[in-house]
Design a protein around this motif. Structure first.
Motif, mmCIF file in Angstrom:
data_model
loop_
_atom_site.group_PDB
_atom_site.id
_atom_site.type_symbol
_atom_site.label_atom_id
_atom_site.label_comp_id
_atom_site.label_asym_id
_atom_site.label_seq_id
_atom_site.Cartn_x
_atom_site.Cartn_y
_atom_site.Cartn_z
ATOM 1 N N TYR A 90 35.597 -24.079 1.786
ATOM 2 C CA TYR A 90 36.942 -23.515 1.869
ATOM 3 C C TYR A 90 37.326 -22.813 0.560
ATOM 4 O O TYR A 90 37.899 -21.716 0.573
ATOM 5 N N LEU A 91 36.986 -23.436 -0.564
ATOM 6 C CA LEU A 91 37.287 -22.795 -1.852
ATOM 7 C C LEU A 91 36.498 -21.494 -1.996
ATOM 8 O O LEU A 91 37.011 -20.494 -2.502
ATOM 9 N N ALA A 92 35.248 -21.509 -1.517
ATOM 10 C CA ALA A 92 34.422 -20.293 -1.604
ATOM 11 C C ALA A 92 35.013 -19.174 -0.753
ATOM 12 O O ALA A 92 35.079 -18.023 -1.194
ATOM 13 N N GLN A 93 35.454 -19.506 0.448
ATOM 14 C CA GLN A 93 36.012 -18.454 1.303
ATOM 15 C C GLN A 93 37.368 -17.963 0.783
ATOM 16 O O GLN A 93 37.810 -16.870 1.115
ATOM 17 N N SER A 94 37.986 -18.794 -0.080
ATOM 18 C CA SER A 94 39.264 -18.386 -0.674
ATOM 19 C C SER A 94 39.065 -17.599 -1.961
ATOM 20 O O SER A 94 40.031 -17.271 -2.649
ATOM 21 N N GLY A 95 37.802 -17.361 -2.327
ATOM 22 C CA GLY A 95 37.545 -16.476 -3.462
ATOM 23 C C GLY A 95 36.931 -17.125 -4.677
ATOM 24 O O GLY A 95 36.660 -16.444 -5.667
ATOM 25 N N PHE B 287 28.070 -29.769 10.586
ATOM 26 C CA PHE B 287 26.711 -30.218 10.269
ATOM 27 C C PHE B 287 25.761 -29.967 11.441
ATOM 28 O O PHE B 287 24.582 -29.704 11.232
ATOM 29 N N VAL B 288 26.283 -30.070 12.653
ATOM 30 C CA VAL B 288 25.437 -29.830 13.821
ATOM 31 C C VAL B 288 25.046 -28.350 13.887
ATOM 32 O O VAL B 288 23.870 -27.997 14.039
ATOM 33 N N GLU B 289 26.034 -27.463 13.757
ATOM 34 C CA GLU B 289 25.783 -26.021 13.863
ATOM 35 C C GLU B 289 25.344 -25.411 12.541
ATOM 36 O O GLU B 289 24.937 -24.257 12.496
ATOM 37 N N ARG B 290 25.475 -26.152 11.478
ATOM 38 C CA ARG B 290 25.159 -25.672 10.119
ATOM 39 C C ARG B 290 25.947 -24.406 9.797
ATOM 40 O O ARG B 290 25.391 -23.392 9.351
ATOM 41 N N LEU B 291 27.242 -24.500 10.053
ATOM 42 C CA LEU B 291 28.154 -23.395 9.752
ATOM 43 C C LEU B 291 29.351 -23.955 9.015
ATOM 44 O O LEU B 291 29.609 -25.165 9.043
ATOM 45 N N SER B 292 30.091 -23.067 8.364
ATOM 46 C CA SER B 292 31.336 -23.513 7.747
ATOM 47 C C SER B 292 32.399 -23.616 8.826
ATOM 48 O O SER B 292 32.228 -23.105 9.946
ATOM 49 N N LEU B 293 33.510 -24.245 8.470
ATOM 50 C CA LEU B 293 34.594 -24.403 9.450
ATOM 51 C C LEU B 293 35.069 -23.034 9.951
ATOM 52 O O LEU B 293 35.297 -22.837 11.151
ATOM 53 N N ALA C 53 41.479 -26.443 10.288
ATOM 54 C CA ALA C 53 41.599 -25.487 9.173
ATOM 55 C C ALA C 53 42.859 -25.767 8.359
ATOM 56 O O ALA C 53 42.846 -25.693 7.123
ATOM 57 N N GLN C 54 43.941 -26.107 9.038
ATOM 58 C CA GLN C 54 45.191 -26.419 8.346
ATOM 59 C C GLN C 54 45.020 -27.667 7.476
ATOM 60 O O GLN C 54 45.473 -27.721 6.337
ATOM 61 N N ASN C 55 44.317 -28.663 8.020
ATOM 62 C CA ASN C 55 44.054 -29.901 7.292
ATOM 63 C C ASN C 55 43.305 -29.601 5.984
ATOM 64 O O ASN C 55 43.676 -30.058 4.900
ATOM 65 N N ILE C 56 42.254 -28.782 6.095
ATOM 66 C CA ILE C 56 41.442 -28.477 4.908
ATOM 67 C C ILE C 56 42.227 -27.610 3.926
ATOM 68 O O ILE C 56 42.107 -27.762 2.714
ATOM 69 N N HIS C 57 43.041 -26.720 4.467
ATOM 70 C CA HIS C 57 43.848 -25.894 3.573
ATOM 71 C C HIS C 57 44.779 -26.774 2.733
ATOM 72 O O HIS C 57 44.902 -26.588 1.519
#
Lengths: 232, 120
Positions: free
Chosen positions: A25-30, A188-194, A209-213
């Motif tokens: 999440y931090l990475a996608q936020s820049g 972890f199953v799909e090996r993708l980010s949220l 997504a709101q929870n992680i934000h």
């Protein structure tokens, strides 16, 4: 700036999930983010190398007691997370000693909280050791409740008691918690980010997504407070 | 557009995601760690159960030598599962191997030896 150790000697407390969700999440936020995968099962290295994610996080595996300092010195990202193994080990205690902040994920179970107590006592003792050479050295930490019921769902009496006990003991705790969500297993199953799970029908992605934000925002505010000296 | 009665102030506040991105930009790169006193760090953590979990080099005595099959015991048996530090595990296995003894036999040998010593 920060090196963030994610630690609880109890397995299954949510260390890797917390690390991966926050890091991506931090990475996608820049932000530039590195994860040192110090779990012998290498779940985050596996996620990064065997999947199709486009997340920009840098993942380093093969972390050992002997190369921890060297690996840390080689990183130049803004945030370095150390995802630690679910056991009490020298690798864990050294990581804590080198961290700027420690996240201690705990499930609402007595076993988890008692094991988290080990990590808390280790943080306090490592801080005392570090202060022998640097009296101003602090190792701030916070407990993060994980696998909690989603907002609106009933909270167990065990969780309420544990939260009350954590507060009574003066143990710093994230206001946000990590809810039990299908999406957190699916990463972890799909090996993708949220954020990359959009096409998969896995629970309530928006709420996840709101929870992680909220959690990431609280983490960043906490780290800013530590940097300014207003949080110790 | 603001709401008729001014209750919905969503548009007044900047988007939260933008706040987070702005906050992130204030963080510099990770600074080099100050050297730490590893023996002191390890010693502080040991009372809380934080010990080395990484394998040590095994002794040559514990490698490549067969151990004979266990005999059928003459009395009822109980199960004992224990966890040992790797160094002690290696010592125990090397001890058993040196006598080509099963683990129960090696344990008996050690107990016999300890009792004999205590009796002297």
């Amino acid at each position: 700036m920060p090196v963030i150790a994610v630690s609880n000697p109890k397995g299954g407390a949510g260390k890797s999930t917390t690390t991966l969700l926050l890091a991506t999440y931090l990475a996608q936020s820049g932000a530039s983010v590195c994860v040192l995968d110090a779990d012998p099962n290498q779940p985050i290295l596996d996620w990064k190398t065997k999947g199709q994610t486009k997340s920009q996080i840098h993942v380093v595996g093969g972390v050992k007691e002997t190369n921890l300092m060297e690996l840390l010195e080689n990183q130049n990202q803004q945030f370095v997370f150390i995802d630690l193994e679910g056991t009490a080990s020298v690798l864990v205690s050294r990581s804590i000693a080198l961290a700027d902040f420690v996240i201690i994920p705990v499930q609402a179970s007595a076993v988890d909280v008692r094991q988290a107590g080990k990590a808390i006592r280790a943080v306090r003792d490592e801080e005392k050791v570090a202060q022998r050479s640097n009296p101003s050295r602090k190792i701030p930490y916070m407990v993060l409740m994980t696998r909690t019921p989603a907002p609106g769902a009933p909270v167990s009496s065990v969780q309420r008691q544990l939260e009350a006990e954590i507060e009574a003991a003066g143990i710093p705790r994230f206001k946000s918690s990590l809810a039990e969500r299908l999406a957190y297993k699916a990463i972890f199953v799909e090996r993708l980010s949220l954020a990359e799970l959009g096409d998969y029908k896995v629970g309530n992605l928006e709420a996840a997504a709101q929870n992680i934000h909220e959690l990431a925002t609280e983490l960043v505010e906490t780290l800013q407070g530590i940097e300014k000296g207003s949080i110790q | 557009m603001s709401s008729k009665f001014g209750l919905d102030d969503h548009e007044e506040a900047p988007p939260v995601a933008d706040n987070l991105s702005a906050a992130l930009s204030t963080f510099g790169a990770v600074r080099p760690r100050a050297p730490i006193d590893l023996p002191a760090v390890d010693a502080a953590a040991e009372p809380h159960g934080f010990v080395s979990r990484e394998a040590t080099i095994t002794t040559s005595a514990s490698v490549g030598r067969g151990r004979r099959r266990r005999a059928v015991p003459a009395e009822p048996v109980r199960h004992l599962a224990i966890r040992l530090p790797v160094s002690q595990y290696d010592r125990f296995v090397a001890f058993a191997d040196s006598f080509k003894a099963t683990y129960p036999e090696a344990l008996k040998k050690l107990l016999d030896g300890a009792e004999a010593e205590a009796g002297n």
